[in-house]
Design an enzyme around this catalytic site. Structure first.
Site, PDB file in Angstrom:
ATOM      1  N   ASP A 138       0.809  -1.212   0.000  1.00 39.93           N
ATOM      2  CA  ASP A 138       0.000   0.000   0.000  1.00 39.93           C
ATOM      3  C   ASP A 138       0.844   1.265   0.000  1.00 39.93           C
ATOM      4  O   ASP A 138       0.307   2.366  -0.071  1.00 39.93           O
ATOM      5  CB  ASP A 138      -0.964   0.007   1.197  1.00 39.93           C
ATOM      6  CG  ASP A 138      -2.331  -0.511   0.792  1.00 39.93           C
ATOM      7  OD1 ASP A 138      -2.547  -0.699  -0.424  1.00 39.93           O
ATOM      8  OD2 ASP A 138      -3.186  -0.731   1.672  1.00 39.93           O
ATOM      9  N   ASP A 442     -11.453  -7.146   9.521  1.00 43.53           N
ATOM     10  CA  ASP A 442     -11.401  -8.602   9.676  1.00 43.53           C
ATOM     11  C   ASP A 442     -12.593  -9.128  10.479  1.00 43.53           C
ATOM     12  O   ASP A 442     -13.320 -10.019  10.018  1.00 43.53           O
ATOM     13  CB  ASP A 442     -10.077  -9.011  10.340  1.00 43.53           C
ATOM     14  CG  ASP A 442      -9.663  -8.094  11.486  1.00 43.53           C
ATOM     15  OD1 ASP A 442     -10.418  -7.164  11.806  1.00 43.53           O
ATOM     16  OD2 ASP A 442      -8.590  -8.311  12.076  1.00 43.53           O
TER      17      ASP A 442
HETATM   18  O1  LIG Z   1      -3.825   0.959   4.626  1.00 39.29           O
HETATM   19  C1  LIG Z   1      -3.403  -0.100   5.100  1.00 39.29           C
HETATM   20  C2  LIG Z   1      -3.231  -0.295   6.476  1.00 39.29           C
HETATM   21  C3  LIG Z   1      -2.736  -1.515   6.931  1.00 39.29           C
HETATM   22  N1  LIG Z   1      -2.396  -2.496   6.066  1.00 39.29           N
HETATM   23  C4  LIG Z   1      -1.823  -3.768   6.583  1.00 39.29           C
HETATM   24  O2  LIG Z   1      -2.631  -4.283   7.614  1.00 39.29           O
HETATM   25  C5  LIG Z   1      -1.842  -5.084   8.465  1.00 39.29           C
HETATM   26  C6  LIG Z   1      -2.154  -4.796   9.924  1.00 39.29           C
HETATM   27  O3  LIG Z   1      -1.631  -3.579  10.356  1.00 39.29           O
HETATM   28  P1  LIG Z   1      -0.910  -3.396  11.773  1.00 39.29           P
HETATM   29  O4  LIG Z   1      -0.446  -2.006  11.871  1.00 39.29           O
HETATM   30  O5  LIG Z   1       0.073  -4.480  11.979  1.00 39.29           O
HETATM   31  O6  LIG Z   1      -2.133  -3.547  12.774  1.00 39.29           O
HETATM   32  P2  LIG Z   1      -2.456  -4.679  13.881  1.00 39.29           P
HETATM   33  O7  LIG Z   1      -3.282  -4.012  14.909  1.00 39.29           O
HETATM   34  O8  LIG Z   1      -1.254  -5.390  14.327  1.00 39.29           O
HETATM   35  O9  LIG Z   1      -3.363  -5.646  13.014  1.00 39.29           O
HETATM   36  C7  LIG Z   1      -4.476  -6.403  13.469  1.00 39.29           C
HETATM   37  O10 LIG Z   1      -5.672  -5.670  13.408  1.00 39.29           O
HETATM   38  C8  LIG Z   1      -6.025  -5.164  12.107  1.00 39.29           C
HETATM   39  C9  LIG Z   1      -7.384  -4.526  12.225  1.00 39.29           C
HETATM   40  O11 LIG Z   1      -7.387  -3.445  13.083  1.00 39.29           O
HETATM   41  C10 LIG Z   1      -6.057  -6.255  11.072  1.00 39.29           C
HETATM   42  O12 LIG Z   1      -6.173  -5.667   9.807  1.00 39.29           O
HETATM   43  C11 LIG Z   1      -4.794  -7.047  11.122  1.00 39.29           C
HETATM   44  O13 LIG Z   1      -4.828  -8.094  10.189  1.00 39.29           O
HETATM   45  C12 LIG Z   1      -4.592  -7.584  12.521  1.00 39.29           C
HETATM   46  O14 LIG Z   1      -3.403  -8.354  12.588  1.00 39.29           O
HETATM   47  C13 LIG Z   1      -0.378  -4.818   8.125  1.00 39.29           C
HETATM   48  O15 LIG Z   1       0.148  -5.928   7.441  1.00 39.29           O
HETATM   49  C14 LIG Z   1      -0.465  -3.605   7.236  1.00 39.29           C
HETATM   50  O16 LIG Z   1       0.550  -3.574   6.297  1.00 39.29           O
HETATM   51  C15 LIG Z   1      -2.576  -2.325   4.718  1.00 39.29           C
HETATM   52  O17 LIG Z   1      -2.274  -3.220   3.927  1.00 39.29           O
HETATM   53  N2  LIG Z   1      -3.081  -1.133   4.259  1.00 39.29           N
END
Ligand SMILES: O=c1ccn([C@@H]2O[C@H](COP(=O)(O)OP(=O)(O)O[C@H]3O[C@H](CO)[C@@H](O)[C@H](O)[C@H]3O)[C@@H](O)[C@H]2O)c(=O)[nH]1
Ligand SMILES: [Mn+2]
Length: 728
Positions: A138, A442
């Site tokens: 992204d 999700d």
């Molecule tokens: O515009 C965006 C924003 C995030 N991501 C991806 O989404 C994932 C999750 O982002 P992260 O910052 O790691 O958030 P977490 O809170 O750790 O993620 C949890 O919570 C999210 C929802 O809030 C879910 O999307 C994730 O899958 C879940 O692991 C990462 O791989 C990012 O690269 C994108 O691809 N595009």
């Protein structure tokens, strides 16, 4: 049951000791009812009336919320799979699996970490020609693309090495960090070679990252880079799509002459005026693009920091999907979120231990766990909105798309599928694919799938399937939980609310299970009331709890003891430590008074139309000294987040109340006896807030609380104490 000779591919066991647990829960509920009764019967007419009512409301809430959380403890189940039976029956007909990895920022999510994740999933113990790995970027970063290109070369050595020596885990960085001495001389030699190749690759990637520039000769050689010619910024560019390894190509071989998995880079089109819907938008673009390449019947989704730690997980997941009797109703198989960077006593309580080891096993009995974004295997059909029907049969043997087009032609024709305009006037983001408009895309997507009649399954093998990176500072932890809890509350208020939309569509146990998380933000108000009222009234000498000699004292003691010994037992049983549990209680308090409060307020603002959905990424790397403090389990307060001001103010207020009381009554034991529980509460708060006092007054390092926060919190707490004199 079943056809003759049918041997299931998976088995389900119920937890032992359920009867005992239920009796204990019933006695606990009785205690809660007695507390409610005490509060209602004894409402004071004068002094302490408002505080009393505040506590009554808080206790009503806590009691009801406790009831809701019982659903995920009532009937836990455990699953195990029979992978050998799967091989015997289906080895030749195993379905194609498409693996989606999402990344969004090359600084917060360093490319070398991303490629380690990619390599770990490319090397699954599964026929490589049936795997397709898709990286969604992204950020549209040339560096990430370059790193993936490097990984595609390295994979030709890495995959055969993994298969030959059957190693675990298959993320090169982690494997090398865990492996030093090998007894087998052959392997030791090969290890040296492969490690050298890896280090060279890593060097090239890190040099490029440092210089912000890709080596000239690579730019010339790989035509894909020309797609950046029209790139203006990460928010404004055309679709960039590159098939780096084309699985259909007979020349796509590793060094041992075996087929390689397909490997694709995608940065979907972005335009400033066009909402891109964060990860949900990225996933939907991947679903469409991959459907024209391999069209795998199963889709595995991982975050870019979640490497595969177990090369058998695809087969585990297939044991559920392909089971002849029960497989047809299963839409997704979720693995827990486990993390590799958890310290022994998990200062920020980020292991999600109790959720993974207790609660999700409970939900599994009622229709299955939620989809939590990473480590989840989906049936492609259901992710695209298909309703459940009894006659549904998945066509495992679907042929991979056969086209005469070359990879280049195919690439060009697919770009349109990832363009901004593609979804206009379609059901994408609504009935199809992941849902838009919610910070926890999700959970809401999983819920809607379950509401269409499908089940999910919780896969939690002893060797963890995936390991990721948990936040390493207090602020990140609180911000992440704000996003999660805000998203969950939005779901409760949305069209897909488990409370009303779910009624009749999913089981009552699962509704309660979802509510455990969807109601997180509402805990903030009750918790604030419980942190503020008893301390302030203590300061003014007004008792709010029964005296030690009163029979009403007993239910309070019983509920407190049962609740906390139960939670400690659960925590230890889930593999935590005693100190870890204590830290967990602290973070419980911090989250409720900040993350959940902010989530609650933002949700209200959103309902009124004042705020928009955002997504603050969780950092996956930290500065050297921040990391050191994390390793040493010293809390990080650097930064002047308003969340810290709230925490510090509450801690100061409690401190003032205790000091005030001791000054006023000295050692008059009678007063302490009449207010034993209130004092206990204040003292526990004092102890649990200890790191805050240290950060405010005692520490000198960079992780201490900024002075501005100290000043603000002291002033606010003084004002609050003064005001309380007028209001009680
Ligand atoms: O515009 C965006 C924003 C995030 N991501 C991806 O989404 C994932 C999750 O982002 P992260 O910052 O790691 O958030 P977490 O809170 O750790 O993620 C949890 O919570 C999210 C929802 O809030 C879910 O999307 C994730 O899958 C879940 O692991 C990462 O791989 C990012 O690269 C994108 O691809 N595009
Ligand atoms: Mn993450």
């Amino acid at each position: 049951m079943g056809s003759e000779g049918y041997a299931p591919l998976f088995e389900t066991r119920k937890a032992k000791g359920r009867f005992l647990y239920r009796m204990l829960a019933a006695s606990m509920f009785l205690g809660i009812c007695l507390i409610w009764a005490y509060r209602v019967i004894h409402i004071p007419t004068e002094d302490g009336r408002w505080g009393w009512i505040g506590l009554l409301l808080a206790e009503l809430w806590f009691g009801l919320y406790w009831l809701v959380t019982q659903a995920s403890r009532w009937n836990p189940i455990y699953r195990s799979t029979f992978k050998d039976r799967l091989s015997q029956r289906y080895e030749k007909d195993l379905p194609a699996v498409d693996i989606f990895v999402c990344t969004a920022d090359p600084v917060i999510e360093p490319p070398i970490m991303v490629v380690n994740t990619v390599l770990s999933v490319m090397a699954y113990g599964y026929p490589q020609e049936k795997l397709g790995v898709y990286l969604s970027d992204d950020a549209g970063s040339e560096l990430t693309f370059y790193s993936l290109l490097e990984a595609s070369h390295f994979s030709k050595h890495w995959i055969p090495y993994c298969k030959k020596f059957k190693i675990e885990p298959r993320s090169p960085a982690v494997y090398f960090s865990l492996t030093s001495h090998l007894h087998d001389a052959d392997q030791a030699k090969e290890l040296e070679l492969i490690q050298k190749l890896y280090e060279e690759m890593k060097d090239r990637i890190e040099t490029a990252t440092k210089l912000g520039r890709i080596p000239e000769e690579v730019l010339m050689e790989q035509k894909g880079f020309s797609q950046w010619d029209s790139f203006s910024s990460r928010h404004d560019h055309d679709t960039i799509l590159q098939i780096l390894i084309d699985g259909r190509d007979p020349n796509a071989m590793d060094v041992e002459g075996s087929k390689l998995p397909t490997l694709v880079y995608l940065a979907r089109e972005k335009r400033p005026k066009h909402p891109h819907n964060f990860k949900a938008g990225a996933m939907n673009a991947l679903i469409r693009v991959s459907s024209k390449i391999r069209n795998g019947a199963i889709i595995l989704n991982v975050d870019c920091d979640m490497y595969s730690n177990n090369s058998h997980s695809i087969r585990d997941a297939l044991c559920f999907f392909m089971d002849e009797e029960k497989g047809q109703e299963i839409a997704f198989v979720q693995c827990p979120q486990n993390f590799e960077n958890i310290t022994k006593n998990e200062l920020y309580s980020n292991s999600l231990r109790v959720i993974s080891e207790v609660e999700f096993h409970g939900l599994d009995a009622y229709g299955g766990p939620m989809y939590i974004g990473t480590g989840c295997f989906h049936r492609r059909d259901t992710l695209c909105g298909r309703k459940f029907s009894k006659d549904y049969r998945n066509e495992w043997k679907r042929e991979s798309i056969k086209t005469e087009e070359s990879a280049n032609e195919l690439q060009e024709s697919l770009k349109n599928l990832a363009s901004c305009g593609y979804e206009e006037d379609t059901q994408w983001g609504n009935e199809m694919g992941l849902k838009y408009g919610c910070p926890v895309e999700d959970v809401i997507t999983g819920l809607s799938i379950q509401c269409l009649g499908w089940k999910s399954v919780y896969l939690n093998p002893a060797r963890k399937a995936f390991l990721g990176v948990a936040p390493t500072t207090l602020e990140q932890t609180l911000v992440q939980h704000k996003r999660w809890s805000e998203g969950d509350l939005q779901i409760l208020l949305s069209k897909y609310s488990p409370a009303w939309y779910g009624l009749g569509r999913i089981s009552p146990g699962l509704i309660l299970g979802y509510c455990t998380y969807c109601l997180w933000p509402l805990n903030s108000l009750a918790t604030l009331s419980y942190c503020l009222v008893p301390s302030l009234y203590l300061l003014h000498g007004i008792p709010l709890f029964p005296q030690v000699s009163s029979p009403w004292f007993l239910p309070f003691v019983y509920v407190i003891l049962t609740k906390y010994s139960g939670s400690l037992a659960e925590f230890l049983w889930s593999g935590g430590t005693l100190l870890g549990w204590w830290n967990d209680q602290r973070i419980w308090l911090f989250k409720r008074t900040t993350s959940y409060l902010f989530a609650f307020m933002d949700t209200i603002l959103r309902l009124l139309g004042f705020s928009e959905t955002s997504f603050i990424l969780t950092a996956k790397v930290a500065d050297e000294d921040v990391s050191q403090r994390y390793e040493g389990e010293m809390m990080e307060f650097g930064g002047s987040s308003p969340m810290f001001t709230i925490l510090a103010t509450l801690a100061m207020l409690n401190l003032f109340c205790i000091v005030g009381v001791v000054k006023k009554v000295g050692l008059d034991m009678e007063v302490y006896k009449t207010m034993a529980l209130q004092i206990l509460l204040a003292v526990v708060l004092l102890l649990i807030n200890w790191p805050l006092y240290q950060g405010l007054f005692l520490r000198k390092d960079n992780g201490k609380m900024p002075c501005s926060v100290t000043v603000k919190s002291v002033l606010l707490a003084l004002v609050a104490c003064a005001c309380s004199t007028f209001f009680h």
